[in-house]
Design a protein around this motif. Structure first.
Motif, PDB file in Angstrom:
ATOM      1  N   UNK A 236       0.865  -1.169  -0.209  1.00 33.08           N
ATOM      2  CA  UNK A 236      -0.086   0.065   0.190  1.00 33.08           C
ATOM      3  C   UNK A 236       1.000   1.378   0.186  1.00 33.08           C
ATOM      4  N   UNK A 237       1.271   1.691  -1.126  1.00 29.95           N
ATOM      5  CA  UNK A 237       2.101   2.885  -1.261  1.00 29.95           C
ATOM      6  C   UNK A 237       1.442   4.258  -0.818  1.00 29.95           C
ATOM      7  N   UNK A 238       0.319   4.352  -0.996  1.00 29.66           N
ATOM      8  CA  UNK A 238      -0.376   5.549  -0.592  1.00 29.66           C
ATOM      9  C   UNK A 238      -0.456   5.772   1.021  1.00 29.66           C
ATOM     10  N   UNK A 239      -0.896   4.622   1.426  1.00 27.80           N
ATOM     11  CA  UNK A 239      -0.774   4.607   3.047  1.00 27.80           C
ATOM     12  C   UNK A 239       0.532   4.751   3.681  1.00 27.80           C
ATOM     13  N   UNK A 240       1.635   4.319   2.945  1.00 31.44           N
ATOM     14  CA  UNK A 240       3.227   4.447   3.249  1.00 31.44           C
ATOM     15  C   UNK A 240       3.295   5.957   3.408  1.00 31.44           C
ATOM     16  N   UNK A 241       2.956   6.619   2.150  1.00 26.09           N
ATOM     17  CA  UNK A 241       3.129   7.944   1.965  1.00 26.09           C
ATOM     18  C   UNK A 241       2.518   8.857   2.945  1.00 26.09           C
TER      19      UNK A 241
END
Length: 430
Positions: free
Chosen positions: A62-67
């Motif tokens: 989950x890239x968006x959650x990480x960012x």
């Protein structure tokens, strides 16, 4: 010591895994250099089960959650344009600094990313995007910013340099040298990006933009690959005291009372006395000519996990220091706004090899075709072969379109049996 610098890593392939390893192994030294610990808090990958060499608890899809997390720096080593571009724009506008090795993205959307960094008060660093471990981008944008760059010329693709070096050393054909490069892991299964010059063109755009303080994108770069280079071309170059290299060339050009820049990637015949001629194997090198500093040479490994990770870490330390100091690095300067000169208007020199009839008047007729296009001849070499002869002509500098028009006229001429090869020449006058 300040609180930890929290890092999100996008991608964990050859380069990404090396970045994680170096951060872990050198944690104390890096913390001392930065003034704060460096902490990787998440690694975005597509298939977590494949990454057994890093802490599994850090992996996420989950890239968006990480960012969206409390992140200070994003390191991007995925590559490609979308969705990476959108991710990085979001991060930069949110004030998260970015370190990237993504040459294609920087060559297409570098100015947009820099604008987002300025909007968010963040840093955007990308030394690893050009020439691997070689420090060249920051010298251009910082160390030499008080000077006037005249020309940047470099070997920026290791795969093509290996292929051309092997052709020069062994006399092998392009296909034979490519097969060897593939077997050794220097060339991808699909080598198109390398051998057709796309990779080098992206790097040339980045170099030109920084050197000449003007917007340049990959589509502005004239591009030719090396697949048409023959063993005969290499042998002819050797006879002239030259070698063949795929060069990225970025230079100031003048004409019609205006100044512009020319940016091109193509094979050239280069004198063996030139510093770039001795760069062999898969190494990279960039030769810079500046008005005050004079000639400068940057040389080293241009690809590979560890060399590229070294450049990423250099940027990471710089960005992290800025975070600790609550500042940002130098703002991208685009004040010059120079236009990119079309290839046809760019001054170049040609090496042309012709098959002609071995009879009186042929050389004069060939010379007349060059003169008709206002192209001056530097040297001529003729070798007789019975009723036929081979003419090798090297021109003085002329607009590329005039040289190309001359060659097309010769192809259609009754006095020329065949145009065996055409290649541009760089370096000293012959």
């Amino acid at each position: 010591m300040s609180k930890p610098i929290r890092i999100a890593l996008l991608g964990c392939g050859t380069v990404g895994s090396e970045v994680v390893r170096l951060i872990n192994e050198q944690s104390d030294d890096l913390a001392a250099r930065v003034g704060a610990p460096l902490e990787v808090v998440g690694i975005a990958v597509r298939r977590p089960e494949r990454h057994t060499d890093v802490d599994a608890s850090l992996l996420t899809t989950d890239v968006q959650a990480l960012l969206a997390d409390d992140i200070d720096v994003v390191i991007e080593v995925i590559g490609g344009i979308e969705p990476v571009k959108s991710w990085l724009l979001t991060a930069l506008r949110a004030g998260k600094s970015v370190v990237s090795a993504n040459k294609a993205l920087l060559a297409e959307a570098g100015d947009e990313l820099h604008a987002a960094a300025a909007e968010g008060g963040a840093d955007l660093y990308y030394e690893a995007a050009v020439a691997g471990a070689i420090p060249i981008l920051r010298p251009l944008s910082e160390s030499l910013t008080g000077d006037r760059i005249k020309r940047v010329m470099g070997i920026v693709n290791g795969t093509t340099n290996y292929i051309l070096s092997r052709m020069d050393e062994t006399g092998s054909s392009f296909s034979e040298a490519l097969a060897e490069a593939t077997a050794l892991g220097y060339a991808e299964a699909d080598p198109t990006a390398d051998v057709d010059g796309f990779d080098a063109a992206s790097k040339a755009a980045i170099l030109a933009g920084l050197a000449f303080h003007s917007p340049v994108v990959a589509d502005d770069v004239y591009r030719e690959g090396i697949s048409q280079v023959t063993a005969a071309d290499v042998a002819s170059a050797r006879e002239m005291g030259c070698t063949i290299k795929l060069l990225a060339i970025c230079e100031r050009v003048t004409g019609d009372a205006d100044e512009a820049i020319a940016v091109r990637v193509h094979p050239v015949m280069l004198p063996r006395t030139h510093p770039l001629a001795s760069v062999g194997d898969a190494f990279n090198a960039v030769f810079v000519e500046a008005e005050a500093a004079g000639p400068l040479m940057f040389y080293g490994k241009g690809a590979g996990g560890a060399p590229t990770a070294s450049a990423v870490l250099g940027d990471l330390v710089a960005v992290a220091r800025n975070r600790v100091a609550r500042s940002t690095g130098a703002v991208l300067a685009r004040y010059a706004g120079l236009s990119v000169r079309p290839m046809g208007k760019t001054p170049t020199r040609y090496h042309v090899s012709l098959d002609v009839a071995d009879r009186a008047g042929v050389l004069a007729a060939v010379a007349a075709e060059f003169a008709a296009n206002d192209v001056s001849i530097s040297t001529v070499r003729q070798e007789g072969r019975g009723e036929d002869a081979q003419l090798v002509i090297v021109t003085h500098t002329a607009p590329d379109e005039a040289l190309a028009a001359t060659v097309e006229k010769l192809r259609a001429s009754d006095i020329v049996s065949d145009v065996l090869s055409v290649m541009r020449v760089e370096g000293k006058e012959f």
